[in-house]
Design an enzyme around this catalytic site. Structure first.
Site: not given
Length: 392
Positions: A9-10, A103-104
């Site tokens: 996860d960013m 983003d994940e």
């Protein structure tokens, strides 16, 4: 062999990208989204979150909580570009990668311990490669099952890692709030609380059949999750079919010199993205949106597939030259599509002269410098004025 699923996860992704590209934003409370009072926050930096600013919050409330907050418009093209770089990094470790959102992602890490060492080391290496490649941090969660990997990635955010080992699952779940289980929204969590179920231990205090009678089919799923059962694995995401970059201007323009400079900057981004993923495409597409929001696209198919920044730019510029531009332009973009199946890496002796020429030494050298020192380390002379204006 122990099954391991990783969730990557960013950290505050959109806001972190803006702080990466704009050093003057770093360390300051920042929200990405609209700037008018009718807008909502899409993402908030960790500096803004300290004031209680969250995604989906109105801009009016965000300003009330944090009067000094910086509000910047989103740049989805840029976020997708970096997202592609992150996914490429993950595929360096495992071919089984599922992109869950921009983003994940989930990664099947089963067996990777033979290559990289213990699962802790696998996570550390992934985090280091993501940071080395993008300049951004991510958080990693690891567990034997999918939903626990997702929960674990949120435990030590930002820039954290948390591992739930098989012999730790029961203890971890015992006190886990039911609202933390993926799929349990606020409404269901409140319903469960009224039934006396606040943790997974409360769910297990009654048999599976009870929950199926009370809340339907998902009751059985909920009971399984409380026991640490999740049959879902990692489903590899299909490979990309195109790469593109676009920009919306603060002020509409008909200046061809300005539009051409933007095309060059975008061709650099697309070219670097293609080379980073090992793709080449045949079709270059120009996208133009006018001030009245009407939009057109123009495409040209090349004789051979390419990842060359120069060829992408020259083709896009030629397409722009054919437009009359009777109205001012608010957005311009360039994309490359028509990918062929990802080829094995060719040496210059194996590649055809045309393909060997496509990936120029200059492109590769610039890519290497930017990977090591950041995207701002090298700037083409033609783009210096554009860069100065973006920084003002």
């Amino acid at each position: 062999m122990q099954t391991w699923i990783l969730h990557i996860d960013m950290d505050a992704f959109f806001a972190s990208v803006e702080q990466l590209d704009h050093p003057e934003y770093r360390g300051k409370p920042l929200a990405v989204g609209g700037t008018s009072d009718r807008s909502v926050v899409s993402a908030a930096s960790y500096e803004a979150r300290k004031y209680g600013v969250r995604s989906a919050m109105s801009v009016v409330k965000a300003r009330r909580l944090c009067p000094d907050i910086l509000l910047v418009p989103g740049r989805m093209g840029r976020y997708k570009e970096i997202s592609g770089q992150v996914m490429a990094v993950l595929r360096e470790f495992s071919p089984t990668v599922e992109q869950a959102s921009v983003d994940e992602a989930y990664l099947d890490a089963t067996g990777l311990e033979r290559l990289f060492g213990p699962i802790d080391e696998v996570g550390r290496r992934i985090k280091a490669r993501v940071r080395e490649t993008t300049g951004l941090t991510c958080s990693v969660g690891a567990a034997p099952v999918r939903f626990l990997a997702k929960i674990a990635s949120d435990v030590n955010k930002p820039d954290g890692m948390y591992i739930i080992r098989p012999d730790e699952m029961a203890d971890f779940l015992r006190t886990l709030p039911v609202g933390r289980i993926p799929g349990v929204g606020a409404k269901l969590a409140e319903t469960l609380r009224t039934m006396g179920a606040r943790t997974c231990a409360d769910i297990l205090a009654r048999p599976r059949e009870y929950w199926e009678r009370r809340i339907g089919k998902y009751g059985g799923v909920l009971h399984d999750r409380a026991r640490g059962i999740d049959p879902g694995g990692v489903t590899p995401t299909s490979e990309a079919k195109s790469s593109s970059a676009e920009n919306t201007f603060a002020e509409d323009t008909s200046d061809r010199a300005v539009l051409t400079r933007w095309l060059l900057a975008q061709a650099e981004r697309v070219g670097a993205d293609l080379r980073g993923h090992g793709y080449k495409g045949r079709t270059v597409t120009l996208k133009v949106k006018y001030a009245d929001f009407t939009q057109i696209t123009r495409s040209r198919t090349l004789d051979a597939r390419t990842d060359s920044t120069a060829l992408i730019f020259e083709t896009a510029r030629a397409l722009l030259d054919l437009l009359e531009l009777r109205r001012a332009v608010r957005l311009i973009g360039v994309g490359v599509s028509g990918f062929e199946p990802r080829p094995r890496q060719l040496s210059l002796l194996e590649a055809s002269p045309r393909e060997a020429e496509a990936t120029s030494g200059i492109d590769l050298a610039v890519d290497a410098v930017r990977r090591r020192f950041g995207n701002r380390a090298v700037t083409r002379v033609d783009l210096l004025d554009l860069r100065r204006k973006r920084e003002e």
